[in-house]
Design an enzyme around this catalytic site. Structure first.
Site, short mmCIF file in Angstrom:
data_model
loop_
_atom_site.label_atom_id
_atom_site.label_comp_id
_atom_site.label_asym_id
_atom_site.label_seq_id
_atom_site.Cartn_x
_atom_site.Cartn_y
_atom_site.Cartn_z
N SER A 67 -20.31 2.51 -21.68
CA SER A 67 -21.30 3.78 -21.07
C SER A 67 -21.99 4.21 -22.11
O SER A 67 -23.27 4.86 -21.64
CB SER A 67 -20.44 4.95 -20.01
OG SER A 67 -19.90 5.66 -21.23
N HIS A 76 -22.92 -2.36 -16.90
CA HIS A 76 -21.62 -1.01 -16.57
C HIS A 76 -21.81 -0.58 -15.10
O HIS A 76 -22.39 -0.46 -14.92
CB HIS A 76 -22.63 -0.40 -17.16
CG HIS A 76 -22.39 1.69 -17.06
ND1 HIS A 76 -23.03 2.67 -17.48
CD2 HIS A 76 -20.43 1.77 -17.78
CE1 HIS A 76 -22.23 3.61 -17.20
NE2 HIS A 76 -21.23 3.51 -17.33
N GLU A 82 -24.74 -1.10 -13.92
CA GLU A 82 -26.18 -1.41 -14.90
C GLU A 82 -26.11 -2.92 -15.40
O GLU A 82 -25.21 -3.38 -16.13
CB GLU A 82 -26.70 -0.05 -15.41
CG GLU A 82 -26.47 1.09 -14.80
CD GLU A 82 -26.42 2.32 -16.23
OE1 GLU A 82 -27.41 3.15 -14.97
OE2 GLU A 82 -26.05 1.90 -16.79
N ASN A 86 -26.50 7.46 -17.38
CA ASN A 86 -26.13 8.47 -17.55
C ASN A 86 -27.59 9.87 -18.26
O ASN A 86 -26.89 11.03 -18.67
CB ASN A 86 -25.12 8.25 -19.27
CG ASN A 86 -24.52 8.10 -18.11
OD1 ASN A 86 -23.45 8.78 -17.76
ND2 ASN A 86 -23.04 7.04 -18.78
#
Length: 503
Positions: A124, A145, A157, A195
């Site tokens: 991540s 991810h 992802e 993120n």
């Protein structure tokens, strides 16, 4: 790689922690054979037991029949070492975030599997370019991810490294779909997609605290009630953990050359240094009891014994504000009578700036956020030196109609305008630098962070020109590049286009 939809597909998973277990579960229920390895003694067995227990619960809940559950369990094989991955079509690494460990592991996997086996990392925070730098065949390496808990979070992802082939990306997208996930393709960049995009929500919340505009409870209530988020930024930071979100924010800020749009502020670090890491420690922005419930937080609702204002003046002509005030039962005066509250509905401005620009008496000036007004809550603010009686009379007028009222200190863009504009602007910047396509940015933020609208859909809902106006006012008032408008958003606002229009 074999056709990702073939019945004979075999996936290797390295790491049987929480993330690895989730990946194993969705692979098994997606009809794939899985080989699981964990370097910890007993780790693979513990992971298997946890996965099987969750599959059993799916049967109990009627989401999977017993025959399907037994078939899924039968597709799992535990292996003692990396050598057991030979013959896999794809291998997904889900070990802890240590670059050297991942590089070593990828080298061992490459020596074991065939040249057409895909190798993906669930990282991540580490760039795929860094993990793949020592690999022999970098074109078959990418990020895959997942989000925790994997079986419940639909997003995955697919992170394209600098040398990842299109065939690898396509195969991993198909693999993600077979696992029942919704894949989005993201560029290899700090924070990838979710993120990175999630920074605006939390860091602008922190900035509001830094300026003492509002309390955590007030900020959270506005974002829930006026904007539709399940949790406000302070609640969310406490849930994920200050010890998690501060380092991630620092990594992303540094990774993007210290772009001021991505930085956090002192209250964030102060919580970290104090050990107030959120629910896990019983204290963060809020205090928590042993069940994880917030205790002792002040109410976000403004309360007073004031009588509702009978008449109000407007700081400047505003048809929407006039209709709002009249809808509350107030008389809107044709001219200021020198005693009644003066209403304004600024877009991006603070009260002090508006009073200076219009000549309105700042002592009686009360601003209402009409951009983000809901049936549940209204946000009002007043400038320094304001008479509390004017504020309380307007608050009572709004409350009489059934809305809760949050009263904040003077702030360019109130609370919601600031946070929402920053979310939309960061999403636009991500589109500008090619982190992902506009539609995938929206999908990722809606599924990965439960946003009511993705950043670019939000920009379109508010209006790209209005978002730009909010940002421009905040930049002018604060003098900070933090609020500079992304070129992606600016160009579309100037041309009257949707934020989704591609280059």
């Amino acid at each position: 790689m074999n056709d990702p939809n073939t019945a004979e597909l075999t996936v290797g998973v390295v790491g049987a922690g929480a993330m690895g277990q989730g990946i194993v579960q969705v692979s098994l229920t997606g009809g794939m054979a899985v080989r699981l390895h964990d370097a910890r003694p007993g780790g693979a067995e513990a992971g298997r037991d946890a996965v099987f227990a969750r599959i059993d619960r799916l049967v109990e809940k009627g989401r999977l029949d017993e025959a399907g559950a037994e078939a899924a369990k039968g597709r799992l094989t535990l292996i003692d070492g990396i050598a057991g991955l030979a013959g896999c079509d794809a291998v997904i690494e889900a070990v802890f975030e240590d670059l050297q460990l991942k590089r070593k592991l990828f080298a061992e996997i490459e020596e074991t599997v065939s040249d057409d086996c895909l190798i993906a990392s669930n990282t991540s925070s580490i760039l795929i370019a860094s993990i793949a730098s020592a690999a022999r065949k970098r074109d078959r390496i990418a990020g895959l991810h997942f989000f925790n808990p994997v079986p419940l979070m639909k997003l995955v992802e697919v992170v394209r490294g600098p040398e990842t082939s299109q065939a690898t990306v396509d195969a991993l997208v198909a693999l993600g779909k077979r696992m029942g996930r919704v894949p989005v393709v993201a560029r290899d960049a700090p924070g990838f997609l979710v993120n990175h995009g999630g920074r605006a929500f939390t860091t602008e919340g922190i900035r509001l605290l830094h300026e003492r505009v509002a309390t955590p409870a007030e900020i959270d209530a506005v974002m829930r009630d006026c904007c539709g988020y399940r949790m406000g930024p302070c609640e969310l930071m406490d849930l994920t953990g200050i010890d998690v979100n501060l380092p991630v924010t620092d990594i992303i800020h540094e990774g993007f050359s210290q772009d001021p749009r991505l930085k956090t502020f002192f209250p964030h670090r102060a919580l970290f240094e104090a050990g107030r890491h959120g629910r896990k420690t019983g204290a963060g922005h809020y205090d928590y009891d042993e069940t994880g419930r917030i205790t002792g937080a002040p109410s976000p609702d403004h309360a007073s014994d004031a009588a509702p204002a009978k008449a109000v003046a407007l700081a400047e002509p505003d048809a929407a504000l006039k209709a709002f005030a009249e809808g509350l039962g107030a008389t809107v005066l044709d001219a200021d009578d020198g005693t009644s509250p003066i209403l304004a509905a600024p877009v991006g401005e603070d009260c002090a700036t508006l009073a200076h620009r219009t000549g309105a008496d700042h002592r009686r000036l009360v601003a209402v956020d009409l951009v983000f007004l809901s049936e549940a809550r209204a946000t009002i603010m007043t400038p320094p030196g304001a008479d509390p009686k004017a504020r309380d009379a307007v608050a009572a007028l709004i409350a009489r109609a059934g809305r809760k009222v949050t009263a904040i200190k003077d702030s360019p863009g109130f609370v919601a305008q600031r946070i929402q504009a920053m979310i939309a602007n960061l999403g636009a910047e991500m589109a500008q630098i090619g982190v992902a396509a506009p539609e995938e940015i929206d999908t990722a933020m809606e599924l990965g962070l439960n946003y009511p609208k993705g950043p670019l859909a939000l920009a379109d809902a508010v209006g790209p020109d209005r978002v730009m106006a909010i940002l421009a006012a905040m930049q002018d008032i604060t003098g900070e590049d933090r609020y500079r408008t992304s070129l992606w958003l600016r160009r579309r606002a100037l041309l009257g286009l949707s934020a989704h229009v591609p280059d």
